[in-house]
Design a protein around this motif. Structure first.
Motif, PDB file in Angstrom:
ATOM      1  N   VAL A  77     -15.845-110.246 -14.897  1.00  0.00           N
ATOM      2  CA  VAL A  77     -17.304-110.361 -14.875  1.00  0.00           C
ATOM      3  C   VAL A  77     -17.810-110.487 -16.308  1.00  0.00           C
ATOM      4  CG1 VAL A  77     -19.471-109.237 -14.241  1.00  0.00           C
ATOM      5  CG2 VAL A  77     -17.463-108.991 -12.765  1.00  0.00           C
ATOM      6  N   GLU A 172     -17.769-107.802  -7.238  1.00  0.00           N
ATOM      7  CA  GLU A 172     -19.041-108.529  -7.355  1.00  0.00           C
ATOM      8  C   GLU A 172     -20.242-107.591  -7.460  1.00  0.00           C
ATOM      9  OE1 GLU A 172     -16.249-111.359  -5.251  1.00  0.00           O
ATOM     10  OE2 GLU A 172     -16.696-109.214  -5.233  1.00  0.00           O
ATOM     11  N   ILE A 260     -24.023-111.263  -3.803  1.00  0.00           N
ATOM     12  CA  ILE A 260     -23.347-112.185  -4.707  1.00  0.00           C
ATOM     13  C   ILE A 260     -22.371-113.015  -3.873  1.00  0.00           C
ATOM     14  CG2 ILE A 260     -21.904-112.441  -6.746  1.00  0.00           C
ATOM     15  CD1 ILE A 260     -24.634-111.244  -7.350  1.00  0.00           C
ATOM     16  N   TYR A 263     -18.997-116.019  -8.302  1.00  0.00           N
ATOM     17  CA  TYR A 263     -19.328-115.965  -9.730  1.00  0.00           C
ATOM     18  C   TYR A 263     -18.250-116.682 -10.512  1.00  0.00           C
ATOM     19  CZ  TYR A 263     -15.986-112.072 -10.193  1.00  0.00           C
ATOM     20  OH  TYR A 263     -14.856-111.295 -10.197  1.00  0.00           O
ATOM     21  N   VAL A 319     -23.185-117.795 -11.487  1.00  0.00           N
ATOM     22  CA  VAL A 319     -23.274-116.860 -10.365  1.00  0.00           C
ATOM     23  C   VAL A 319     -24.123-117.479  -9.263  1.00  0.00           C
ATOM     24  CG1 VAL A 319     -23.970-114.554  -9.614  1.00  0.00           C
ATOM     25  CG2 VAL A 319     -23.089-114.901 -11.933  1.00  0.00           C
ATOM     26  N   TYR A 321     -26.258-116.461  -6.136  1.00  0.00           N
ATOM     27  CA  TYR A 321     -26.901-115.328  -5.488  1.00  0.00           C
ATOM     28  C   TYR A 321     -27.475-115.767  -4.135  1.00  0.00           C
ATOM     29  CZ  TYR A 321     -27.307-113.910 -10.456  1.00  0.00           C
ATOM     30  OH  TYR A 321     -27.075-113.628 -11.780  1.00  0.00           O
TER      31      TYR A 321
END
Length: 478
Positions: A77, A172, A260, A263, A319, A321
């Protein structure tokens, strides 16, 4: 008298008993509003900076947290997307391993506790090379707790369920759920500056510009509408309807992720979700924060799935969403437009010319303040209050909410009004009214004919022009 003494004695006894009960309860209750801490003890208690690494295997997969250069990296991340609160909780839960009770010592059968095949396995390595592996089992049905044990030992503990969330969730969830910042001021109109809506859901981009009071050209353009915070620049020039603007602008601030989806997405992955042809793109800038000076830019791309869900990316951060259906995802140009076509301040005008099929009136103005205003027609002063009534009617022209096809109206205009400003650098504004369809007229403002209006306005303003010259009362309602 004996009876009174007896009653008094009983009363004293009752008072003593009540006082004793109150004192007993006060000793049992928290003092000064403080909560009694739960019965928790720690099987490992260290400083969080002693943690070298944490490795988590659960039903969602694997992730690790490692210390590097005095900070902590959460697997793959990106650091700027990490939810710092969740990371801090994980470090606390791994440095101070809390348990609430010992359920079974020398446990033989672990299946009962869900520890034979644990929901999560957590490997913790400390700087002194001590390693601890936690096994996270089932939720205990009678309390808000979870069965846990240390691998290599046979003791089953109960730990607070809140302390196991980081161990059982997907990586996530470490991604910051807030996508855009919340506003510091009362009004979203003061935070959001320039903004452009585009994408496949719109026939053409909607461009909105913030009116900067320090910018002379901005103020000249806004003078067509009296006072405006934002101007719609395209498809046509209009004042932004503030009530609708507040709703749409507010929905762009404080956006939070419902989930999420993915990503670290490549362009190919983003395209597979449809982000190569977004349903909507919102490019906007904000001035936020306590000082209100820093300009920040955002680019939101939105895709609408076949099921009606909205997926979004922000600032090319890779990412995806899932977000709720909020006001900005269904923005409509004609709803953003202020209904009134032109509403300049009368004191800003040098002249106003009105042309009808049978007459031409050229009004001239003197005075820079309302109390000094004087109006002349063909050199003859007019009754100021009567003219104000006529002027209010003229600038009450407003669209009926329906966007019409952009095509030039047919025939000659039935009514024309031209506003000429005292500021000679300010371009004149011209509104022309043409015959329309059933009970409507078409309105052209500065050469742009986008909207229609009720025909009753034309009838009323033509009548008012006659009444003004005759010194008779004017009906403003239409």
């Amino acid at each position: 008298m004996g009876q009174k003494k007896k009653m008094l004695g009983i009363g004293v006894c009752i008072l003593i008993l009540l006082t004793a009960a109150i004192l007993l309860l006060s000793n049992m209750s928290p003092m000064n509003g403080e909560e009694v801490p739960p019965e928790i003890f720690y099987i490992e208690e260290r400083d969080p900076m002693e943690i070298v690494s944490v490795e988590v295997n659960n039903e969602h997969g694997f992730y690790s947290v490692t210390q590097e250069g005095g900070g902590f990296l959460v697997y793959d991340v990106p650091s700027d997307l990490v939810n710092g609160d969740y990371l801090e909780l994980l470090l606390d839960e791994c440095s101070r391993i809390a348990v609430r009770d010992v359920i079974k010592e020398n446990a033989e059968s672990l299946e009962l506790y869900g520890l034979e095949k644990p929901r999560a396995r957590v490997n913790i390595l400390y700087k002194d090379y001590t390693a601890v592996t936690l096994l996270i089992g089932n939720v205990e049905s009678m309390s808000d707790g979870v069965y846990m044990m240390v691998e290599g030992e046979n003791t089953v503990y109960i730990t607070p369920q809140a302390n196991t969330i980081r161990f059982t969730m997907p990586v996530e969830n470490y991604i910051q759920y807030q996508i855009t910042p919340t506003k510091y001021t009362d009004s979203s109109l003061a935070v959001i500056r320039d903004i452009t809506f585009s994408g496949t859901c719109l026939p053409e981009p909607i461009i909105i510009e913030y009116v900067d009071e320090k910018n002379e050209q901005h103020m000249r353009d806004a003078a067509s509408f009296g006072v405006a915070t934002h101007l719609i620049r395209s498809p046509g020039l209009h004042e932004l309807d503030q009530s609708k603007g507040v709703s749409v602008f507010q929905s762009l601030l404080g956006i939070v992720s419902e989930e999420i989806i993915a990503y670290n997405c490549s362009e190919e992955i983003l395209a597979s979700y449809g982000f190569d042809r977004p349903y909507m793109i919102v490019d906007f800038s904000i001035v936020n924060g306590p000082e209100g000076t820093n300009l920040e830019a955002y680019c939101l791309k939105v895709v609408k799935s076949e099921s009606g869900e909205f997926l979004m990316t922000c600032n090319e951060n890779g990412v995806i969403y899932r977000i709720l259906d909020v006001a900005f995802t269904s923005v409509v140009y004609e709803e953003l437009v202020m209904r009134w076509f032109l509403t300049p301040f009368i004191t800003d005008l040098e002249t106003m010319t009105v042309i009808t099929a049978t007459d031409k009136m050229n009004f001239t103005f003197t005075g820079y303040k309302n109390k000094d205003l004087a109006v002349f027609l063909k050199g003859t002063p007019l009754d100021t209050e009567l003219f104000r009534s006529y002027y209010r009617l003229v600038i009450s022209a407003c669209n009926d909410g329906s966007l019409r096809i952009k095509e030039s109206p047919q025939g000659d205009p039935l009514f024309t009004v031209e506003f000429n400003y005292k500021d000679h650098k300010k371009a004149n504004d011209v509104m022309k009214i043409y015959k329309g369809d059933f009970r409507r007229v078409y309105v052209e403002v500065n050469g742009n004919a986008e909207f229609a209006m009720k025909e009753t306005y034309l009838n009323r303003v033509l009548e008012a022009g006659t009444n003004l010259q005759a010194g008779e009362p004017i009906e403003e309602n239409w």
